[in-house]
Design a protein around this motif. Structure first.
Motif, PDB file in Angstrom:
ATOM      1  N   UNK A 122       0.875  -1.174   0.000  1.00  0.00           N
ATOM      2  CA  UNK A 122       0.000   0.000   0.000  1.00  0.00           C
ATOM      3  C   UNK A 122       0.910   1.222   0.000  1.00  0.00           C
ATOM      4  N   UNK A 123       0.603   2.207  -0.834  1.00  0.00           N
ATOM      5  CA  UNK A 123       1.429   3.412  -0.923  1.00  0.00           C
ATOM      6  C   UNK A 123       0.758   4.578  -0.211  1.00  0.00           C
ATOM      7  N   UNK A 124       1.595   5.432   0.358  1.00  0.00           N
ATOM      8  CA  UNK A 124       1.140   6.691   0.944  1.00  0.00           C
ATOM      9  C   UNK A 124       1.584   7.821   0.019  1.00  0.00           C
ATOM     10  N   UNK A 125       0.733   8.830  -0.212  1.00  0.00           N
ATOM     11  CA  UNK A 125       1.089   9.898  -1.156  1.00  0.00           C
ATOM     12  C   UNK A 125       2.240  10.768  -0.656  1.00  0.00           C
ATOM     13  N   UNK A 126       2.698  11.656  -1.538  1.00  0.00           N
ATOM     14  CA  UNK A 126       3.738  12.597  -1.186  1.00  0.00           C
ATOM     15  C   UNK A 126       3.240  13.669  -0.236  1.00  0.00           C
ATOM     16  N   UNK A 127       4.199  14.349   0.403  1.00  0.00           N
ATOM     17  CA  UNK A 127       3.851  15.290   1.465  1.00  0.00           C
ATOM     18  C   UNK A 127       3.057  16.492   0.950  1.00  0.00           C
ATOM     19  N   UNK A 128       3.317  16.948  -0.260  1.00  0.00           N
ATOM     20  CA  UNK A 128       2.569  18.097  -0.768  1.00  0.00           C
ATOM     21  C   UNK A 128       1.137  17.702  -1.122  1.00  0.00           C
ATOM     22  N   UNK A 129       0.979  16.549  -1.750  1.00  0.00           N
ATOM     23  CA  UNK A 129      -0.366  16.055  -2.023  1.00  0.00           C
ATOM     24  C   UNK A 129      -1.159  15.921  -0.723  1.00  0.00           C
ATOM     25  N   UNK A 154      11.403  25.606   8.058  1.00  0.00           N
ATOM     26  CA  UNK A 154      12.012  24.328   8.415  1.00  0.00           C
ATOM     27  C   UNK A 154      11.048  23.174   8.149  1.00  0.00           C
ATOM     28  N   UNK A 155       9.837  23.241   8.715  1.00  0.00           N
ATOM     29  CA  UNK A 155       8.869  22.156   8.571  1.00  0.00           C
ATOM     30  C   UNK A 155       7.463  22.730   8.453  1.00  0.00           C
ATOM     31  N   UNK A 196       4.634  18.510   7.044  1.00  0.00           N
ATOM     32  CA  UNK A 196       5.020  17.533   6.033  1.00  0.00           C
ATOM     33  C   UNK A 196       5.687  16.288   6.615  1.00  0.00           C
ATOM     34  N   UNK A 197       6.114  16.323   7.869  1.00  0.00           N
ATOM     35  CA  UNK A 197       6.689  15.131   8.487  1.00  0.00           C
ATOM     36  C   UNK A 197       5.650  14.329   9.263  1.00  0.00           C
ATOM     37  N   UNK A 198       4.522  14.963   9.611  1.00  0.00           N
ATOM     38  CA  UNK A 198       3.467  14.253  10.332  1.00  0.00           C
ATOM     39  C   UNK A 198       2.424  13.766   9.313  1.00  0.00           C
ATOM     40  N   UNK A 199       1.332  14.498   9.073  1.00  0.00           N
ATOM     41  CA  UNK A 199       0.353  14.010   8.099  1.00  0.00           C
ATOM     42  C   UNK A 199       0.993  13.818   6.731  1.00  0.00           C
TER      43      UNK A 199
END
Length: 352
Positions: free
Chosen positions: A126-133, A253-254, A329-332
């Protein structure tokens, strides 16, 4: 008695891995053994998870034996090599890299939008999308369910941590160079001061924005921009959805931010959009500009939801909305979505 599945975290020592260990310690404990795996150079380290010190194992076939769910928080090339091995050994793999996102036999899952997709996984991945998506898709998906999305035009303001620990280190080093100076007042002065120490970015990020992220694609598009397009289409099951993205690195930073122009099949109102977003899982509506209430990355970093504000109906189109979203972007954007997918699979495996 409910079975407690074995979980293996591959890439436990990276930036996303560190956040994943926090999440595993904070969420309901559904797991039996939790193994931590990383590159051979990190093997032997001890990291805390669920209040216990756990030794990091080197990535090898033996470390994957007996795993029920394997989280891959590693670069694309490592995931492409090792995720199929883990799946062949009987694990369900949840991959955070781009390696399998566009594979038609691998579901691309955002639990708030398409949780049902997690059960159909022909390759055991199962894949998880990229952080921007992920920064934009939860809000867009909620509005799409009501109005029917027909077009998205987005500008993404990406944090340095989207480029990994090297990106954060490069930004902090550059900020130390420009701090307390008059740099930024003359053409090229920041670039000359920073020199070649731009890290993973094609130009200085301190006191600057860099309108590029990813690798070159066709006709001037970057790989990151094209991924947003394809991932959004797959998650929403809209293969013909018009999507145009521009990615910009900013000296944050994040937490990524995205400006969204969303056009729908039916007329929209701000009032109804507010009602939808205020009751949507994973979304916080923060939208009172007159009071200075709108999301910024400095305010949402370290939080789980997608924050949405600056909602406006387009001036020249009653079917379109403009809004601004922020998300860590590091959490959700990475660890949390991967953990949510894994928890759904864990519950499935634990069911009698």
């Amino acid at each position: 008695m409910t079975r407690r599945p074995t979980l293996t975290v591959v890439g436990a020592t990276g930036a996303v891995g560190a956040v994943m260990l926090q999440i595993l310690s904070q969420h309901a404990d559904i797991w039996g053994e939790i193994r931590l795996v990383s590159s051979p150079r990190s093997a032997g380290r001890k990291l805390a998870v669920r209040g216990e010190e756990t030794e990091v194992l080197a990535l090898c076939e033996e470390a994957l034996e007996g795993t029920d769910v394997a989280l891959f928080l590693v670069p694309e090339e490592i995931a492409a090599q090792w995720a199929p091995i883990a799946a062949a050994k009987g694990a369900v793999v949840v991959d955070n890299s781009p390696a399998f996102r566009m594979d038609p036999d691998v579901p691309l899952v955002v639990p708030e939008i398409n949780p049902h997709a997690v059960r159909v996984r022909p390759r055991g991945i199962v894949a998880s999308p990229g952080c921007t998506t992920l920064a934009l898709i939860v809000a867009v998906g909620a509005l799409h369910a009501e109005f029917g999305a027909s077009e998205l035009v987005v500008s993404a303001y990406q944090a340095a941590s989207g480029a990994g620990q090297d990106g954060v280190a490069a930004l902090r080093a550059q900020l130390s160079v420009v701090a307390g100076t008059e740099l930024g007042s003359h053409p090229g002065d920041v670039r000359r001061a920073v020199g070649d120490d731009t890290g993973p970015f094609p130009g200085p990020l301190a006191l600057n924005v860099v309108p590029w992220s990813g690798t070159p694609g066709e006709d001037g598009w970057s790989s990151e921009e094209l991924r947003i397009r394809e991932e959004t289409r797959k998650i929403l099951a809209l293969p013909e959805l018009r999507v145009s993205a521009t990615c910009v690195r900013v000296p944050v930073v994040t937490a990524h931010s995205v400006s969204v122009h969303a056009r729908f099949e039916r007329p929209v109102t701000v009032a109804r959009a507010h009602e939808i977003l205020a009751t949507s899982p994973g979304v916080v509506l923060y939208d009172d500009p007159a009071a200075g209430d709108f999301p910024t990355p400095a305010d949402v970093v370290g939080t789980d939801p997608t924050w949405v504000g600056r909602l406006r109906r387009a001036l020249d189109d009653e079917n379109a909305l403009e809004f601004f979203v922020c998300g860590d972007n590091l959490r959700k954007g990475a660890a949390l979505n991967t953990a949510q997918i894994a928890e759904a699979i864990g519950a499935e495996l634990a069911a009698p």
